[in-house]
Design a protein around this motif. Structure first.
Motif, mmCIF file in Angstrom:
data_model
loop_
_atom_site.group_PDB
_atom_site.id
_atom_site.type_symbol
_atom_site.label_atom_id
_atom_site.label_comp_id
_atom_site.label_asym_id
_atom_site.label_seq_id
_atom_site.Cartn_x
_atom_site.Cartn_y
_atom_site.Cartn_z
ATOM 1 N N SER A 124 6.605 10.537 1.020
ATOM 2 C CA SER A 124 6.087 10.994 2.044
ATOM 3 C C SER A 124 6.360 11.034 3.486
ATOM 4 C CB SER A 124 4.561 10.469 1.860
ATOM 5 O OG SER A 124 4.978 8.791 2.256
ATOM 6 N N LEU A 181 10.024 5.753 4.352
ATOM 7 C CA LEU A 181 9.933 5.190 2.831
ATOM 8 C C LEU A 181 10.879 6.550 2.280
ATOM 9 C CD1 LEU A 181 8.480 4.307 0.376
ATOM 10 C CD2 LEU A 181 6.826 6.332 0.377
ATOM 11 N N SER A 212 3.415 5.458 0.810
ATOM 12 C CA SER A 212 3.205 4.131 1.439
ATOM 13 C C SER A 212 1.861 3.610 0.910
ATOM 14 C CB SER A 212 3.400 4.279 2.628
ATOM 15 O OG SER A 212 3.341 2.931 3.198
ATOM 16 N N GLU A 252 -1.192 7.868 4.704
ATOM 17 C CA GLU A 252 -1.192 9.203 4.471
ATOM 18 C C GLU A 252 -2.479 9.791 4.145
ATOM 19 O OE1 GLU A 252 0.452 7.189 2.677
ATOM 20 O OE2 GLU A 252 2.625 7.410 2.484
ATOM 21 N N ALA A 274 4.320 2.499 -2.811
ATOM 22 C CA ALA A 274 5.175 1.494 -2.411
ATOM 23 C C ALA A 274 4.702 0.398 -1.888
ATOM 24 C CB ALA A 274 5.983 2.026 -1.542
ATOM 25 N N SER A 275 3.244 0.150 -1.283
ATOM 26 C CA SER A 275 2.914 -0.992 -0.677
ATOM 27 C C SER A 275 1.977 -1.765 -1.746
ATOM 28 C CB SER A 275 1.904 -0.748 0.446
ATOM 29 O OG SER A 275 0.765 -0.016 -0.124
ATOM 30 N N HIS A 280 0.455 -0.048 8.382
ATOM 31 C CA HIS A 280 1.767 -0.222 8.676
ATOM 32 C C HIS A 280 2.652 -1.206 8.141
ATOM 33 C CE1 HIS A 280 -0.316 2.089 11.675
ATOM 34 N NE2 HIS A 280 0.637 2.758 11.745
ATOM 35 N N TRP A 326 5.422 -1.809 6.212
ATOM 36 C CA TRP A 326 6.720 -1.686 6.242
ATOM 37 C C TRP A 326 7.341 -2.300 7.598
ATOM 38 C CZ3 TRP A 326 3.826 2.587 6.972
ATOM 39 C CH2 TRP A 326 3.728 3.002 8.063
ATOM 40 N N ASN A 383 7.561 -7.388 3.440
ATOM 41 C CA ASN A 383 7.106 -6.301 2.832
ATOM 42 C C ASN A 383 8.090 -5.471 2.258
ATOM 43 O OD1 ASN A 383 4.664 -7.453 3.051
ATOM 44 N ND2 ASN A 383 3.885 -6.327 4.892
ATOM 45 N N TYR A 414 8.294 -3.073 -1.149
ATOM 46 C CA TYR A 414 8.470 -1.665 -1.113
ATOM 47 C C TYR A 414 9.891 -1.201 -2.199
ATOM 48 C CZ TYR A 414 5.271 0.011 2.270
ATOM 49 O OH TYR A 414 4.081 0.265 3.189
ATOM 50 N N ASP A 417 6.358 4.586 13.173
ATOM 51 C CA ASP A 417 5.684 5.495 12.022
ATOM 52 C C ASP A 417 6.878 6.254 11.503
ATOM 53 O OD1 ASP A 417 3.629 4.037 12.570
ATOM 54 O OD2 ASP A 417 2.461 5.638 12.697
ATOM 55 N N TYR A 436 15.877 2.687 7.976
ATOM 56 C CA TYR A 436 14.899 1.430 8.012
ATOM 57 C C TYR A 436 15.361 0.448 8.721
ATOM 58 C CZ TYR A 436 11.656 -2.039 6.390
ATOM 59 O OH TYR A 436 10.731 -3.058 6.215
#
Length: 293
Positions: free
Chosen positions: A28, A32, A78, A83, A102-103, A122, A124, A129, A133, A263, A275
Motif C-alpha cells: 500500500s 511497507l 498496514s 489506508e 501487516a499490523s 502509525h 511501524w 512492531n 510486520y 508516513d 525503513y
C-alpha cells in the motif's frame, strides 16, 4: 566424447524444473513496500501504490492502482485504519487474492481526534512492531509461494536481526537525552508509538491524519506549552504542510530541527529511503534537537 557430453547436457536442461514466475505483490505505501521487498527478495515482483514523499492519508487510487491490485497474488496493507481508501479499492477491483494486514498482532494505541477516541495507525514507528510486520509479511508470502518459504523465512530472520540491533541502538541514543528534555513538536500526530517505545513525548498541532486542521485555540495552547516546558525540538515532516509548525517556531523563537519521516520514505538519495534508514535519519535529528544543541 563431445557429442556424449552435449547429449547429457541437453537432457539435463530438458529435465530441469522450470523457474517459477515471481510472485505478483502489491504494497500500500512506501514504508511497507520496503519491508516487503526485504523479505520477498527477487522471488517477488513488487508494486507500491503510494510512493516516497507522498501522503497516504489523502491519497486517491488511480485506475492503474486498481489494475495492479486486481492482478496481484498478494496485497499488503498496514491496517489499523491507515489506508482509508483500501476497502473501496479492494471492493472496486473485486480482489480475491491474499490480503495481508501487516499490523496484525500489534498492541494498538488509542488517541483523541477532535473529541473522538480512535486507533493510532502509525504502528511501524516502533521497531518492535516492525518485527511483527516482518513476521506477517513472511507468513503471507509462504502461503502463496510454499516453495519459496525457506527463502522468505531466511530473509525475514536476517532482516529481523537488523531491526532488533537498530532498536537497541535507538534506545541507547535516546538514553543520552535527559528525561525532562525528551519533548518534541511535529507537524501531525504520527509518533505516538515511537514515543511510547523510546520514552519521548510528542505533541502536534494536527491530529493523526494530515487532513485534520488545528484550531486557533489548540495552536495557542501548544505555543504556551512550548514556552512553559522549554521545548527545543521542533520539526516538519516530509509529506505534510509545514507552514503551521514554521509559524509556531517564529512565535516561540524555537528553530526548526529539520525534516522527519513519519508516513513515507524519502527517495533513495535523500537519506531515508528504507525503513531502517528512516529511523536512523529521524534519531540523528531528534537527539541533538532535544538536547538543545
Amino acid at each position: 566424447m563431445f557429442a556424449r557430453v552435449l547429449l547429457v547436457s541437453t537432457l539435463a536442461l530438458m529435465t530441469a524444473p522450470a523457474l517459477a514466475a515471481p510472485v505478483n505483490a502489491v504494497a500500500s505505501f512506501s514504508i511497507l513496500g520496503d519491508m516487503v521487498a526485504r523479505v520477498g527478495g527477487d522471488r517477488i515482483a513488487l508494486t507500491t501504490i503510494v510512493g516516497p514523499n507522498a501522503d497516504s492519508h489523502v491519497y486517491a487510487p488511480t485506475p492503474a492502482d486498481a489494475a495492479n491490485v486486481g492482478k496481484a497474488q498478494i496485497f499488503f496493507v498496514s491496517g489499523l485504519g491507515f489506508e482509508g481508501w483500501m476497502d473501496r479499492l479492494v471492493e472496486a477491483t473485486g480482489y480475491k487474492g491474499k490480503l495481508v494486514v501487516a499490523s496484525d498482532g500489534v498492541s494498538s494505541r488509542s488517541m483523541d481526534e477532535d473529541g473522538a477516541t480512535i486507533t493510532d495507525p502509525h504502528a511501524w514507528q516502533s521497531l518492535a512492531n516492525g518485527l511483527i510486520y516482518v513476521a506477517n509479511i513472511a507468513k503471507g508470502l509462504c502461503e502463496v509461494d510454499a516453495e519459496g518459504c525457506p527463502i522468505y523465512e531466511a530473509n525475514a530472520k536476517a532482516y529481523s536481526a537488523e531491526i532488533s540491533a537498530l532498536d537497541a541502538e535507538v534506545k541507547a541514543q535516546i538514553a543520552t537525552v535527559p528525561e525532562d528534555k525528551r519533548k518534541v513538536i511535529t507537524t501531525h500526530d504520527a509518533f505516538g508509538y515511537f514515543g511510547a517505545a523510546y520514552g519521548v513525548r510528542f505533541e502536534a498541532p494536527e491530529g493523526v491524519s494530515t487532513e485534520s486542521e488545528a484550531s486557533a485555540t489548540d495552536v495557542a495552547k501548544l505555543i504556551e506549552q512550548i514556552r512553559k516546558d522549554g521545548v527545543s525540538a521542533l520539526f516538519v515532516e516530509n509529506m505534510s504542510d509545514g507552514r503551521l509548525v514554521e509559524q509556531i517556531g517564529r512565535e516561540t523563537g524555537v528553530k526548526l530541527g529539520g525534516e522527519l519521516y513519519a508516513d513515507a520514505l524519502s527517495t533513495k538519495d535523500e537519506g531515508a529511503g528504507t525503513y531502517l534508514d528512516m529511523f536512523r535519519h529521524n534519531v540523528a535529528l531528534l537527539v541533538p534537537a532535544m538536547k538543545g544543541e
